[in-house]
Write an enzyme that holds these catalytic residues in place. Sequence first.
Site, mmCIF file in Angstrom:
data_model
loop_
_atom_site.group_PDB
_atom_site.id
_atom_site.type_symbol
_atom_site.label_atom_id
_atom_site.label_comp_id
_atom_site.label_asym_id
_atom_site.label_seq_id
_atom_site.Cartn_x
_atom_site.Cartn_y
_atom_site.Cartn_z
ATOM 1 C CB ALA A 110 -0.937 0.001 1.210
ATOM 2 C CB THR A 111 4.166 2.172 1.430
ATOM 3 O OG1 THR A 111 3.789 2.047 2.804
ATOM 4 C CG2 THR A 111 5.143 3.331 1.280
ATOM 5 C CB ALA A 157 -0.980 -9.074 0.470
ATOM 6 C CB CYS A 204 3.674 4.765 10.084
ATOM 7 S SG CYS A 204 2.213 5.603 10.751
#
Length: 389
Positions: free
Chosen positions: A76-77, A205, A328
């Site tokens: 996703a990053t 995922a 994060c």
Amino acid sequence: MNKRPLYFDYAATTPVDERVIQVMVDCLGFSGNFGNPASSSHAYGQQARRSVEQARQQVADLVGAQAQQIVWTSGATESNNLALKGVAQARAQSGGHIITSQIEHKAILDTARQLQDAGVAVTYLLPDAEGLITAQAVSEALREDTFMVSLMLVNNELGTVNDIPAIGQRVREHGALFHVDAAQGAGKVAIDLAQWPVDLMSFSAHKIYGPKGIGALYVGPRAQQRLQAQIHGGGHEGGLRSGTLATHQIAAMGAAFVLAAEHFAEEAATIARLRERLLEQLSGINGLRLNGSPTQRIPHTLSLTFSEGEFNSQALSASIAFSATSACNSASNAPSHVLLALGLDARTAGRTIRLSLGRFTTEQDIDQAAQLIKAAAASAPAFWATAQP
């Protein structure tokens, strides 16, 4: 051998489902499906290509997209970077304006700041008191030169769920593109990209019982000609993301999305029941507060703030795997930017933990965790008297 702590950090990452692991293994080794999907001239490559395309369809099926609208990434990053930078750099003119929020994942916030350095104006919306970004707030922030809005579906610390269809409608009426980070939402929220006014959506995922290192970006019809590749070298994925496709990871992501679809309702009901069981047992802790909307949320993620002198996190960390902030932020040990945006000060944010439940959480886990948390709260006063400034 020391006993492993109870796992309550599913929002950070999920263990790979054993059924997904088997799909991965079947793509490794000479006897497996190891070929290069780009080598379509022989049987090995063709077999790998079929697995890749099957997985593309499986991911699309869960979220109401078409298979050709799914672009593979490393997670996703990367999907977030491709969406924001790709749209900004594809524009004929420089500058312009994008809208995001102060409670996004760092993959969005850091990318937005990079765009600011390149001359793009960025508005960072504050959430409301319940940790939500409203369609009205987005409408009020839209400008003539706004070319993109980027907001998350599910907040990774609070578990709150933004009203993406309503926000998307406002953005669509304006004419800007709408990107949604759905890393925490896939498999937990019913997503229908055939109906939702969303142009780009990011997936990962490893948040849905698949492996790390693989993700996807949905690219809708309005975005297809307005996106510039960020990784070059072969023109893979329709020219949007070059690089040899990792068949084993892609097939595993497809399998994970299939399992999520098959068990969607059952899993949501089970986790909601477990969440209520946990909250009921913790209800006697004085001053305990649930952060974020009590109703517009997924049941999987709980952000809990303890009152002054009511929590000893050190006493708990050896027994329960939880987060004091999002993954994060954990490397810098900084207060949660999400909690600060909600109005909590750094000291109060430091008395907050995130507990996230998942597919393998059991009633026994819940009961044990509740007892441990209550014990940590009961032992807190002496700790806070000595450890806090």
